[in-house]
Design a protein around this motif. Sequence first.
Motif, mmCIF file in Angstrom:
data_model
loop_
_atom_site.group_PDB
_atom_site.id
_atom_site.type_symbol
_atom_site.label_atom_id
_atom_site.label_comp_id
_atom_site.label_asym_id
_atom_site.label_seq_id
_atom_site.Cartn_x
_atom_site.Cartn_y
_atom_site.Cartn_z
ATOM 1 N N ASN A 156 83.051 -7.943 64.908
ATOM 2 C CA ASN A 156 83.606 -7.140 63.821
ATOM 3 C C ASN A 156 82.893 -7.382 62.497
ATOM 4 O O ASN A 156 82.771 -6.463 61.664
ATOM 5 N N ASN A 157 82.399 -8.604 62.257
ATOM 6 C CA ASN A 157 81.691 -8.881 61.010
ATOM 7 C C ASN A 157 80.436 -8.024 60.896
ATOM 8 O O ASN A 157 80.161 -7.428 59.846
ATOM 9 N N TYR A 158 79.665 -7.990 61.973
ATOM 10 C CA TYR A 158 78.431 -7.203 61.986
ATOM 11 C C TYR A 158 78.743 -5.714 61.801
ATOM 12 O O TYR A 158 78.088 -5.018 61.017
ATOM 13 N N PHE A 159 79.749 -5.227 62.525
ATOM 14 C CA PHE A 159 80.107 -3.811 62.449
ATOM 15 C C PHE A 159 80.549 -3.433 61.039
ATOM 16 O O PHE A 159 80.117 -2.408 60.495
ATOM 17 N N ASP A 160 81.388 -4.245 60.414
ATOM 18 C CA ASP A 160 81.873 -3.930 59.073
ATOM 19 C C ASP A 160 80.734 -3.914 58.061
ATOM 20 O O ASP A 160 80.650 -3.027 57.210
ATOM 21 N N TYR A 161 79.841 -4.888 58.136
ATOM 22 C CA TYR A 161 78.782 -5.034 57.141
ATOM 23 C C TYR A 161 77.734 -3.925 57.249
ATOM 24 O O TYR A 161 77.354 -3.316 56.247
ATOM 25 N N PHE A 162 77.266 -3.676 58.471
ATOM 26 C CA PHE A 162 76.131 -2.767 58.634
ATOM 27 C C PHE A 162 76.535 -1.323 58.923
ATOM 28 O O PHE A 162 75.706 -0.420 58.778
ATOM 29 N N ILE A 163 77.787 -1.074 59.340
ATOM 30 C CA ILE A 163 78.157 0.276 59.765
ATOM 31 C C ILE A 163 79.377 0.803 59.018
ATOM 32 O O ILE A 163 79.319 1.832 58.365
ATOM 33 N N ARG A 164 80.510 0.106 59.117
ATOM 34 C CA ARG A 164 81.751 0.634 58.552
ATOM 35 C C ARG A 164 81.632 0.908 57.054
ATOM 36 O O ARG A 164 82.097 1.928 56.545
ATOM 37 N N GLY A 217 82.981 -12.640 57.380
ATOM 38 C CA GLY A 217 82.713 -13.880 58.088
ATOM 39 C C GLY A 217 82.129 -14.949 57.200
ATOM 40 O O GLY A 217 81.649 -15.973 57.694
ATOM 41 N N ILE A 218 82.159 -14.750 55.875
ATOM 42 C CA ILE A 218 81.589 -15.692 54.910
ATOM 43 C C ILE A 218 82.650 -16.052 53.873
ATOM 44 O O ILE A 218 83.331 -15.172 53.344
#
Length: 307
Positions: free
Chosen positions: A255-263, A285-286
């Motif tokens: 979910n961290n990757y999806f939120d940062y780069f896409i959502r 995630g930080i």
Amino acid sequence: MIYIYIICIFFFSCSIVPPDLEWEDVTSDHESTLNIIGLISADSLRTSFVRVQRTLDMEEASDSLIRDTIGGNIYIYYTSRFIVRNAEVVVSNGVNDYIFEYTDFSYDVDMDKVFQEVYMYNGDDLNPQPGETWDISITTPGGLSVNGETTIPPVPQLYKEELPDTFHVDQTMDISWQTMADNYQIINAGNVLAYFFDYDYYEDSKPDYACGLWQEEIISPDEASWTYRREICEDAPFLDWEEDYLLINLMSMDNNYFDYFIRYAGDPEFSSLFLGQGGSGRSFGIEGGIGVFGAVGIDRHYMPIVP
């Protein structure tokens, strides 16, 4: 008389002395903050890495002049002050701690730019597994620090047995995969030679990228298939389909990757290292800084292209 009146107005307007301008010093109480891109990959061919940068205050220059020795040769060049090169980066799965060391491939023209000026683990025992929770801890000599956490997503699974042996450029192809209840996936496909073709050589006469073969789709948890077809384009004379392969990549992400780069990729109030400038930074995630600590898994498949 009218002309004389206009001339007088012009004369007196030119003789008006503007007021003295007063400069006002702009100050800021901004404190430097770490900006992190950390990626843990469960794929053996995709390297895990951490990029560490920091925000600057208004009195700091954005570049520094560096003198370096590489292979016995002396190089003098400007480098960004945003980049933190002396941080301590520790990634852990709760059992083992892995020290990521700073590596600079900016001088290597053959190196993927994603891995330039990043921290990487030099061992061969980093083996993230689906469902594991991984932590990251970053500290700098200047006293800045962040912590983060990510969960490794399930390994994506293409149904390769349902794919044809070859891909015909003028036909369609159904690609299916194992669905994921809690994770988004991304699928992309393109011809292998397109990854290595030097388009800069052709400047303004660059051909259509991969001649319609390169495509990408974001997959929601309930999607199970995708109909792939080449987009309409003119075949360039230098493209020889008989010597090329179609590469299909299916990537799962936390979910961290999806939120940062896409959502939030299109949010004008969101700023990131890769998505351009925005209003403010966010963290996924930080804790203690901005950026993202995420995880991905990849499945891939090659097949010959038939004209």
